[in-house]
Write a protein that holds these residues in place. Sequence first.
Motif, short mmCIF file in Angstrom:
data_model
loop_
_atom_site.label_atom_id
_atom_site.label_comp_id
_atom_site.label_asym_id
_atom_site.label_seq_id
_atom_site.Cartn_x
_atom_site.Cartn_y
_atom_site.Cartn_z
N UNK A 1 0.81 -1.22 0.00
CA UNK A 1 0.00 0.00 0.00
C UNK A 1 0.83 1.26 0.00
N UNK A 2 2.15 1.12 0.11
CA UNK A 2 3.05 2.29 0.18
C UNK A 2 3.02 3.09 -1.11
N UNK A 3 2.94 4.39 -0.96
CA UNK A 3 3.02 5.29 -2.10
C UNK A 3 4.48 5.40 -2.53
N UNK A 4 4.71 5.38 -3.83
CA UNK A 4 6.06 5.59 -4.35
C UNK A 4 6.21 7.01 -4.87
N UNK A 5 5.17 7.83 -4.67
CA UNK A 5 5.19 9.20 -5.18
C UNK A 5 4.84 10.22 -4.09
N UNK A 6 5.02 9.85 -2.83
CA UNK A 6 4.85 10.81 -1.75
C UNK A 6 3.44 11.04 -1.26
N UNK A 7 2.50 10.22 -1.61
CA UNK A 7 1.12 10.36 -1.13
C UNK A 7 0.90 9.48 0.10
N UNK A 8 -0.19 9.70 0.81
CA UNK A 8 -0.51 8.79 1.92
C UNK A 8 -0.68 7.36 1.39
N UNK A 9 -0.33 6.39 2.23
CA UNK A 9 -0.40 5.00 1.83
C UNK A 9 -1.85 4.52 1.73
N UNK A 10 -2.04 3.44 0.98
CA UNK A 10 -3.34 2.80 0.83
C UNK A 10 -3.51 1.71 1.89
N UNK A 11 -4.75 1.37 2.14
CA UNK A 11 -5.05 0.19 2.95
C UNK A 11 -4.97 -1.03 2.03
N UNK A 12 -4.33 -2.09 2.52
CA UNK A 12 -4.23 -3.34 1.78
C UNK A 12 -5.19 -4.34 2.42
N UNK A 13 -5.99 -5.02 1.60
CA UNK A 13 -6.93 -6.01 2.08
C UNK A 13 -6.44 -7.39 1.69
#
Length: 102
Positions: A70-82
């Motif tokens: 879920x990690x952003x590679x462009x500096x945005x907040x991370x995503x939730x992974x399901x």
Amino acid sequence: MIRLADIPVGEGRAYDVDGELVAVFHLRDGTVKAVSGICPHAGGPLADGLTDLRQVVCPLHQHAFDLSTGCSTTGQPDLTVYPSTVDEEGHVVVSSRTSRSV
């Protein structure tokens, strides 16, 4: 129920999972990944984004996110992974138990 056959290889679809919009991707290697369905930058529909085996790119502003963490590679907040799997009948099982990248 979500059937893997309903998601073309290399594409994603958006589904409601316990009240959350989740983007489910059928990757080219046959695996499935599920992450938050909305880009945290500007609300882009991540299920419509481009994917490879490792990341999804938001169709609005090209922000990229790792599908496993879920990690952003462009500096945005991370995503939730399901957590997601495919059962014996070919149904995608997406757990509402979520994990966040650290």
